[in-house]
Design a protein around this motif. Structure first.
Motif, mmCIF file in Angstrom:
data_model
loop_
_atom_site.group_PDB
_atom_site.id
_atom_site.type_symbol
_atom_site.label_atom_id
_atom_site.label_comp_id
_atom_site.label_asym_id
_atom_site.label_seq_id
_atom_site.Cartn_x
_atom_site.Cartn_y
_atom_site.Cartn_z
ATOM 1 N N HIS A 71 0.848 -1.190 0.000
ATOM 2 C CA HIS A 71 0.000 0.000 0.000
ATOM 3 C C HIS A 71 0.880 1.235 0.000
ATOM 4 N N GLU A 72 0.336 2.316 -0.519
ATOM 5 C CA GLU A 72 1.113 3.531 -0.759
ATOM 6 C C GLU A 72 1.225 4.466 0.431
ATOM 7 N N GLN A 73 0.235 4.466 1.316
ATOM 8 C CA GLN A 73 0.299 5.409 2.429
ATOM 9 C C GLN A 73 -0.575 4.972 3.583
ATOM 10 N N VAL A 74 -0.279 5.568 4.741
ATOM 11 C CA VAL A 74 -1.053 5.348 5.957
ATOM 12 C C VAL A 74 -1.768 6.657 6.257
ATOM 13 N N GLY A 106 2.029 -2.490 -10.491
ATOM 14 C CA GLY A 106 3.096 -1.749 -11.161
ATOM 15 C C GLY A 106 4.424 -2.475 -11.138
ATOM 16 N N ALA A 107 5.480 -1.694 -11.263
ATOM 17 C CA ALA A 107 6.837 -2.235 -11.283
ATOM 18 C C ALA A 107 7.187 -2.844 -9.921
ATOM 19 N N VAL A 108 7.995 -3.885 -9.943
ATOM 20 C CA VAL A 108 8.444 -4.545 -8.725
ATOM 21 C C VAL A 108 9.579 -3.724 -8.120
ATOM 22 N N ALA A 109 9.494 -3.478 -6.826
ATOM 23 C CA ALA A 109 10.537 -2.743 -6.125
ATOM 24 C C ALA A 109 10.866 -3.469 -4.827
ATOM 25 N N ILE A 110 12.120 -3.417 -4.423
ATOM 26 C CA ILE A 110 12.519 -4.027 -3.160
ATOM 27 C C ILE A 110 12.008 -3.192 -1.997
ATOM 28 N N SER A 111 12.218 -1.885 -2.047
ATOM 29 C CA SER A 111 11.783 -0.997 -0.964
ATOM 30 C C SER A 111 10.284 -0.760 -1.040
ATOM 31 N N PRO A 112 9.670 -0.482 0.106
ATOM 32 C CA PRO A 112 8.245 -0.138 0.100
ATOM 33 C C PRO A 112 8.065 1.314 -0.335
ATOM 34 N N PRO A 113 6.821 1.715 -0.603
ATOM 35 C CA PRO A 113 6.569 3.131 -0.854
ATOM 36 C C PRO A 113 6.998 3.960 0.364
ATOM 37 N N GLN A 114 7.422 5.185 0.143
ATOM 38 C CA GLN A 114 7.918 6.058 1.217
ATOM 39 C C GLN A 114 6.964 6.132 2.402
ATOM 40 N N LEU A 115 5.662 6.189 2.146
ATOM 41 C CA LEU A 115 4.675 6.328 3.224
ATOM 42 C C LEU A 115 3.851 5.059 3.417
ATOM 43 N N GLY A 116 4.264 3.958 2.794
ATOM 44 C CA GLY A 116 3.473 2.740 2.835
ATOM 45 C C GLY A 116 4.259 1.551 3.343
ATOM 46 N N SER A 117 3.833 0.374 2.897
ATOM 47 C CA SER A 117 4.508 -0.854 3.311
ATOM 48 C C SER A 117 4.326 -1.926 2.250
ATOM 49 N N VAL A 118 5.103 -2.993 2.403
ATOM 50 C CA VAL A 118 4.952 -4.169 1.557
ATOM 51 C C VAL A 118 5.118 -5.393 2.455
ATOM 52 N N PHE A 119 4.324 -6.425 2.169
ATOM 53 C CA PHE A 119 4.393 -7.693 2.890
ATOM 54 C C PHE A 119 4.832 -8.736 1.879
ATOM 55 N N ARG A 120 5.947 -9.428 2.185
ATOM 56 C CA ARG A 120 6.470 -10.425 1.242
ATOM 57 C C ARG A 120 7.083 -11.588 1.990
#
Length: 176
Positions: free
Chosen positions: A62-65, A79-93
């Protein structure tokens, strides 16, 4: 620091031995009651270092909280795969790490695995063992161990003879 994890640029099929993850997503039905809106194996599986047994499965992004849970479910992974999460969001992997000797052929890819992310990462070992390697220290982690990775330089080394599964939640932040 740039994202330097070598995600495969080739169309390499994921090995059949790699664990797939069933992902259930909740939402509301037409009467406004909670329900399961999706129940399927997560389709977002990506090969790392051109090795079919070295993969990451992104389960949600998700992009933001605060997160907006209204409307249809959107896993944020279109979208494109990225290692880092969005600046204001998170990623679960979840990453399945094969033994180092299954993918490290001495061509320099291992050196490119040393990285930092602009994030606070929670890493939980689910199965197997893995070493977390810092600039000046390293520790072995086994099932149930948790690492709180605070934007520092690191890489992962599976020195065993079996695959290792690690769940990650990366929360946008800064690298140090």
């Amino acid at each position: 620091m740039p994202e330097n994890i070598p995600l495969s640029g080739q169309l390499i099929e994921v090995a059949p031995s790699v664990q797939r993850f069933r992902r259930l997503i909740t939402g509301l039905d037409e009467r406004g009651r909670s329900t399961i809106v999706s129940d399927e194996f997560c389709p977002h599986v990506r090969v790392i270092a051109d090795t079919p047994t070295f993969v990451m499965t992104d389960l949600w992004r998700h992009e933001q909280v605060p997160v907006d849970n209204t409307g249809p479910a959107d896993d944020g992974l279109g979208g494109a795969v990225a290692i880092s999460p969005p600046q204001l969001g998170s990623v679960f992997r979840i990453v399945e790490f094969p033994p180092d000797n299954d993918w490290d052929n001495g061509d320099g890819v291992r050196a490119r695995m040393f990285h930092s992310t602009a994030s606070l990462d929670y890493a939980l070992v689910l199965r197997g063992s893995i070493w977390t390697v810092m600039d000046s220290d390293e520790r072995e982690m086994t099932p149930g161990d948790v690492l709180i990775q605070r934007g520092t330089n690191h890489f992962w080394s599976n020195r065993s003879g079996e695959p290792c599964l690690v769940a990650f939640v990366l929360v946008g932040g800064t690298a140090v």
